[in-house]
Design a protein around this motif. Structure first.
Motif, PDB file in Angstrom:
ATOM      1  N   VAL A  12       0.931  -1.202   0.049  1.00  0.00           N
ATOM      2  CA  VAL A  12       0.123   0.022   0.026  1.00  0.00           C
ATOM      3  C   VAL A  12       0.899   1.484   0.170  1.00  0.00           C
ATOM      4  CG1 VAL A  12      -1.699   1.226   1.407  1.00  0.00           C
ATOM      5  CG2 VAL A  12      -1.683  -1.341   1.401  1.00  0.00           C
ATOM      6  N   ASP A  13       0.648   2.299  -0.933  1.00  0.00           N
ATOM      7  CA  ASP A  13       1.431   3.416  -0.814  1.00  0.00           C
ATOM      8  C   ASP A  13       0.480   4.330  -0.642  1.00  0.00           C
ATOM      9  OD1 ASP A  13       3.708   2.322  -1.987  1.00  0.00           O
ATOM     10  OD2 ASP A  13       3.456   2.765  -3.926  1.00  0.00           O
ATOM     11  N   GLY A  15      -0.305  14.111  -4.586  1.00  0.00           N
ATOM     12  CA  GLY A  15       0.039  13.302  -5.694  1.00  0.00           C
ATOM     13  C   GLY A  15       1.429  12.847  -5.371  1.00  0.00           C
ATOM     14  N   THR A  16       2.114  13.043  -4.357  1.00  0.00           N
ATOM     15  CA  THR A  16       3.292  12.706  -3.969  1.00  0.00           C
ATOM     16  C   THR A  16       3.268  11.492  -3.199  1.00  0.00           C
ATOM     17  OG1 THR A  16       4.206  14.786  -4.356  1.00  0.00           O
ATOM     18  CG2 THR A  16       5.690  13.249  -3.243  1.00  0.00           C
ATOM     19  N   THR A  17       3.913  10.319  -3.398  1.00  0.00           N
ATOM     20  CA  THR A  17       4.192   9.234  -2.501  1.00  0.00           C
ATOM     21  C   THR A  17       4.597   9.511  -1.010  1.00  0.00           C
ATOM     22  OG1 THR A  17       3.992   7.433  -4.188  1.00  0.00           O
ATOM     23  CG2 THR A  17       4.735   6.627  -2.150  1.00  0.00           C
ATOM     24  N   GLY A  18       4.045   9.419  -0.059  1.00  0.00           N
ATOM     25  CA  GLY A  18       4.417   9.997   1.353  1.00  0.00           C
ATOM     26  C   GLY A  18       5.032   8.832   2.371  1.00  0.00           C
ATOM     27  N   ALA A  19       4.242   7.559   2.182  1.00  0.00           N
ATOM     28  CA  ALA A  19       4.630   6.356   2.937  1.00  0.00           C
ATOM     29  C   ALA A  19       4.316   5.181   2.015  1.00  0.00           C
ATOM     30  CB  ALA A  19       3.808   6.453   4.066  1.00  0.00           C
ATOM     31  N   SER A  20       4.892   4.108   2.331  1.00  0.00           N
ATOM     32  CA  SER A  20       4.711   2.650   1.842  1.00  0.00           C
ATOM     33  C   SER A  20       4.458   1.795   3.003  1.00  0.00           C
ATOM     34  CB  SER A  20       5.499   2.212   0.867  1.00  0.00           C
ATOM     35  OG  SER A  20       5.744   3.229  -0.066  1.00  0.00           O
ATOM     36  N   GLY A  21       3.610   0.750   2.852  1.00  0.00           N
ATOM     37  CA  GLY A  21       3.758  -0.461   3.808  1.00  0.00           C
ATOM     38  C   GLY A  21       3.368  -1.670   3.016  1.00  0.00           C
ATOM     39  N   HIS A  22       3.543  -2.923   3.749  1.00  0.00           N
ATOM     40  CA  HIS A  22       3.454  -4.098   3.027  1.00  0.00           C
ATOM     41  C   HIS A  22       2.578  -5.071   3.904  1.00  0.00           C
ATOM     42  CE1 HIS A  22       6.373  -3.501  -0.290  1.00  0.00           C
ATOM     43  NE2 HIS A  22       7.078  -2.941   0.815  1.00  0.00           N
ATOM     44  N   PHE A  23       1.804  -5.948   3.401  1.00  0.00           N
ATOM     45  CA  PHE A  23       1.187  -6.867   4.352  1.00  0.00           C
ATOM     46  C   PHE A  23       1.112  -8.407   3.531  1.00  0.00           C
ATOM     47  CE2 PHE A  23      -2.025  -4.932   1.896  1.00  0.00           C
ATOM     48  CZ  PHE A  23      -2.893  -5.912   1.527  1.00  0.00           C
TER      49      PHE A  23
END
Length: 89
Positions: free
Chosen positions: A71-72, A77-85
């Motif tokens: 999940v981004d 309009g700018t990617t601020g954080a990312s995560g995975h599951f």
């Protein structure tokens, strides 16, 4: 999904926050899918706590497969954080 935003700005900031689910397909390819999140104003020097639920229910237009997904978070309009599951059956 829970998100905390902290401002260091001296004036309020209008934000459009969307999230991009990058899901795994049956062939292990990854497919991005954008979803609307929030439209908020972050107060100067303030903090916001946001929560969103996203259904992982199988429907005719989408299926979810076991494995690693991402999940981004896009802010204006700018990617601020990312995560995975990891999705299991």
């Amino acid at each position: 999904m829970t998100l905390t935003l902290r401002s260091t700005a001296r004036s309020p900031q209008p934000l459009v926050i969307d999230y991009m689910g990058i899901t795994r397909s049956k062939t292990a390819a990854h497919h991005p899918r954008s979803s609307r999140g929030w439209r908020v104003t972050l107060p100067a020097g303030g903090e916001l706590h946001l929560t969103k639920r996203h259904s992982m229910k199988v429907v005719t237009t989408r299926r979810y497969y076991p494995g690693k997904h991402a999940v981004d978070i896009n802010i204006n309009g700018t990617t601020g954080a990312s995560g995975h599951f990891t999705l299991t059956r």
